[in-house]
Write a protein that holds these residues in place. Structure first.
Motif, PDB file in Angstrom:
ATOM      1  N   TRP A   1       0.870  -1.173   0.000  1.00 24.10           N
ATOM      2  CA  TRP A   1       0.000   0.000   0.000  1.00 24.10           C
ATOM      3  C   TRP A   1       0.905   1.220   0.000  1.00 24.10           C
ATOM      4  O   TRP A   1       1.642   1.459   0.955  1.00 24.10           O
ATOM      5  CB  TRP A   1      -0.907  -0.046   1.218  1.00 24.10           C
ATOM      6  N   LEU A   2       0.901   1.968  -1.105  1.00 22.88           N
ATOM      7  CA  LEU A   2       1.809   3.106  -1.289  1.00 22.88           C
ATOM      8  C   LEU A   2       1.065   4.288  -1.868  1.00 22.88           C
ATOM      9  O   LEU A   2       0.244   4.137  -2.773  1.00 22.88           O
ATOM     10  CB  LEU A   2       2.962   2.711  -2.225  1.00 22.88           C
ATOM     11  N   LEU A   3       1.362   5.487  -1.346  1.00 29.76           N
ATOM     12  CA  LEU A   3       0.862   6.731  -1.915  1.00 29.76           C
ATOM     13  C   LEU A   3       1.996   7.736  -1.978  1.00 29.76           C
ATOM     14  O   LEU A   3       2.892   7.736  -1.128  1.00 29.76           O
ATOM     15  CB  LEU A   3      -0.280   7.309  -1.071  1.00 29.76           C
ATOM     16  N   ARG A   4       1.941   8.627  -2.993  1.00 24.02           N
ATOM     17  CA  ARG A   4       2.941   9.692  -3.125  1.00 24.02           C
ATOM     18  C   ARG A   4       2.252  11.052  -3.218  1.00 24.02           C
ATOM     19  O   ARG A   4       1.129  11.165  -3.687  1.00 24.02           O
ATOM     20  CB  ARG A   4       3.833   9.455  -4.345  1.00 24.02           C
ATOM     21  N   SER A   5       2.989  12.073  -2.807  1.00 25.43           N
ATOM     22  CA  SER A   5       2.487  13.444  -2.820  1.00 25.43           C
ATOM     23  C   SER A   5       3.001  14.173  -4.052  1.00 25.43           C
ATOM     24  O   SER A   5       3.702  13.594  -4.896  1.00 25.43           O
ATOM     25  CB  SER A   5       2.933  14.171  -1.548  1.00 25.43           C
ATOM     26  N   GLU A   6       2.668  15.458  -4.163  1.00 29.07           N
ATOM     27  CA  GLU A   6       3.153  16.273  -5.267  1.00 29.07           C
ATOM     28  C   GLU A   6       4.679  16.224  -5.316  1.00 29.07           C
ATOM     29  O   GLU A   6       5.352  16.231  -4.286  1.00 29.07           O
ATOM     30  CB  GLU A   6       2.705  17.729  -5.093  1.00 29.07           C
ATOM     31  N   GLY A   7       5.213  16.169  -6.534  1.00 30.79           N
ATOM     32  CA  GLY A   7       6.657  16.101  -6.696  1.00 30.79           C
ATOM     33  C   GLY A   7       7.218  14.706  -6.597  1.00 30.79           C
ATOM     34  O   GLY A   7       8.433  14.503  -6.654  1.00 30.79           O
ATOM     35  N   GLY A   8       6.336  13.709  -6.441  1.00 31.26           N
ATOM     36  CA  GLY A   8       6.788  12.324  -6.400  1.00 31.26           C
ATOM     37  C   GLY A   8       7.367  11.878  -5.075  1.00 31.26           C
ATOM     38  O   GLY A   8       8.059  10.853  -5.012  1.00 31.26           O
ATOM     39  N   ASN A   9       7.096  12.610  -3.994  1.00 30.98           N
ATOM     40  CA  ASN A   9       7.606  12.220  -2.677  1.00 30.98           C
ATOM     41  C   ASN A   9       6.741  11.121  -2.079  1.00 30.98           C
ATOM     42  O   ASN A   9       5.508  11.238  -2.040  1.00 30.98           O
ATOM     43  CB  ASN A   9       7.624  13.430  -1.739  1.00 30.98           C
ATOM     44  N   THR A  10       7.368  10.060  -1.614  1.00 31.83           N
ATOM     45  CA  THR A  10       6.639   8.940  -1.027  1.00 31.83           C
ATOM     46  C   THR A  10       6.110   9.321   0.348  1.00 31.83           C
ATOM     47  O   THR A  10       6.878   9.715   1.231  1.00 31.83           O
ATOM     48  CB  THR A  10       7.545   7.702  -0.911  1.00 31.83           C
ATOM     49  N   ILE A  11       4.802   9.219   0.532  1.00 35.46           N
ATOM     50  CA  ILE A  11       4.190   9.464   1.843  1.00 35.46           C
ATOM     51  C   ILE A  11       4.416   8.248   2.736  1.00 35.46           C
ATOM     52  O   ILE A  11       4.802   8.364   3.891  1.00 35.46           O
ATOM     53  CB  ILE A  11       2.687   9.758   1.709  1.00 35.46           C
ATOM     54  N   PHE A  12       4.175   7.067   2.193  1.00 33.96           N
ATOM     55  CA  PHE A  12       4.415   5.806   2.902  1.00 33.96           C
ATOM     56  C   PHE A  12       4.508   4.684   1.875  1.00 33.96           C
ATOM     57  O   PHE A  12       4.025   4.810   0.755  1.00 33.96           O
ATOM     58  CB  PHE A  12       3.296   5.507   3.910  1.00 33.96           C
ATOM     59  N   ASP A  13       5.132   3.603   2.272  1.00 32.85           N
ATOM     60  CA  ASP A  13       5.225   2.405   1.439  1.00 32.85           C
ATOM     61  C   ASP A  13       5.129   1.205   2.377  1.00 32.85           C
ATOM     62  O   ASP A  13       6.131   0.721   2.896  1.00 32.85           O
ATOM     63  CB  ASP A  13       6.539   2.387   0.657  1.00 32.85           C
ATOM     64  N   VAL A  14       3.906   0.768   2.627  1.00 37.74           N
ATOM     65  CA  VAL A  14       3.655  -0.329   3.557  1.00 37.74           C
ATOM     66  C   VAL A  14       3.683  -1.649   2.788  1.00 37.74           C
ATOM     67  O   VAL A  14       2.975  -1.812   1.792  1.00 37.74           O
ATOM     68  CB  VAL A  14       2.294  -0.162   4.257  1.00 37.74           C
ATOM     69  N   ARG A  15       4.495  -2.578   3.249  1.00 37.35           N
ATOM     70  CA  ARG A  15       4.543  -3.939   2.692  1.00 37.35           C
ATOM     71  C   ARG A  15       4.393  -4.899   3.864  1.00 37.35           C
ATOM     72  O   ARG A  15       5.287  -4.984   4.716  1.00 37.35           O
ATOM     73  CB  ARG A  15       5.850  -4.179   1.941  1.00 37.35           C
ATOM     74  N   ALA A  16       3.279  -5.596   3.902  1.00 35.71           N
ATOM     75  CA  ALA A  16       2.976  -6.397   5.087  1.00 35.71           C
ATOM     76  C   ALA A  16       1.982  -7.495   4.742  1.00 35.71           C
ATOM     77  O   ALA A  16       1.426  -7.532   3.641  1.00 35.71           O
ATOM     78  CB  ALA A  16       2.414  -5.502   6.196  1.00 35.71           C
ATOM     79  N   GLY A  17       1.745  -8.377   5.706  1.00 30.26           N
ATOM     80  CA  GLY A  17       0.798  -9.468   5.508  1.00 30.26           C
ATOM     81  C   GLY A  17       1.404 -10.619   4.726  1.00 30.26           C
ATOM     82  O   GLY A  17       2.520 -10.527   4.216  1.00 30.26           O
ATOM     83  N   SER A  18       0.663 -11.684   4.615  1.00 26.53           N
ATOM     84  CA  SER A  18       1.103 -12.876   3.885  1.00 26.53           C
ATOM     85  C   SER A  18       0.172 -13.127   2.716  1.00 26.53           C
ATOM     86  O   SER A  18      -1.001 -13.470   2.907  1.00 26.53           O
ATOM     87  CB  SER A  18       1.122 -14.102   4.805  1.00 26.53           C
TER      88      SER A  18
END
Length: 211
Positions: free
Chosen positions: A89-106
């Motif tokens: 689950w990933l979202l980015r803000s203006e300018g391509g800055n990563t807000i978060f990059d969650v990698r979890a679960g099986s």
């Protein structure tokens, strides 16, 4: 109900063995084009992406939904990760800055799994799998609103990470849902209006249903 219609590309069949009624079966390389450049009212200070997914194999990564800015920045990534064996689950803000990059679960194939990625710029991000919190991300910036290079369901805009399998009751929201709301939608589907625990109506922003 929101006046937003997608265009099917490739082979997407409506099948009867969905999680809630019928479902869409995606052949590899098939997708729904949501015409990203025409979306004037994209989510900014909050967003949620929910769907029942049933992939055929974990041999590769499977894109649930994605959007790309006119400057080629990838903005939204809800995925089943075959190589890593988890969900993203990933979202980015203006300018391509990563807000978060969650990698979890099986991750798993050949079974129905409920994916729910939620984000609120004040409260942060949560990834729920089958209604259970699996990972979190920080609060912060608004989501970039430029979908100039497009938005798709089931296949990245650079024709990579094809979703292969079934998808049911995909729904997108312009705010971060609560865990209780995720559980309600997971059980009953994205009703025309979902009601939060305080009794306030919260209209769905867009949904892809095949009942």
């Amino acid at each position: 109900g929101s006046g937003v219609n997608g265009t099917v590309h490739g082979q997407i069949d409506i099948v009867h063995d969905g999680k809630i009624g019928k479902a869409a079966r995606f052949a590899a390389g098939s997708y729904i084009d949501l015409d990203g450049p025409s979306w004037a009212d994209t989510p900014r200070d909050g967003m949620s992406v929910l769907a029942w997914v049933h992939v055929d194999s974990l041999a590769g990564d499977h894109a649930i939904f994605n959007a790309r800015a006119a400057d080629d920045t990838w903005l939204i990534h809800p995925e089943i990760r075959g190589g890593d064996g988890n969900f993203r689950w990933l979202l980015r803000s203006e300018g391509g800055n990563t807000i978060f990059d969650v990698r979890a679960g099986s991750a798993a194939d050949s079974e129905w799994i409920h994916y729910a990625g939620v984000y609120d710029s004040g409260d942060g991000a949560v990834l729920y799998i089958n209604g259970v919190e699996e990972g979190v991300g920080p609060a912060g910036a608004d989501v970039a609103g430029d979908w100039g290079k497009g938005a798709r369901v089931g296949y990245n805009i650079d024709n990579a990470r094809p979703f292969t399998g079934m998808m049911d009751d995909l729904n997108l929201w312009k705010r971060g849902l609560t865990q209780e709301e995720v559980e309600i939608i997971m059980e009953f589907g994205p009703l025309p209006q979902a009601v939060d625990p305080n009794g306030k109506a919260a209209t769905t922003w867009a949904s892809v249903k095949s009942r």
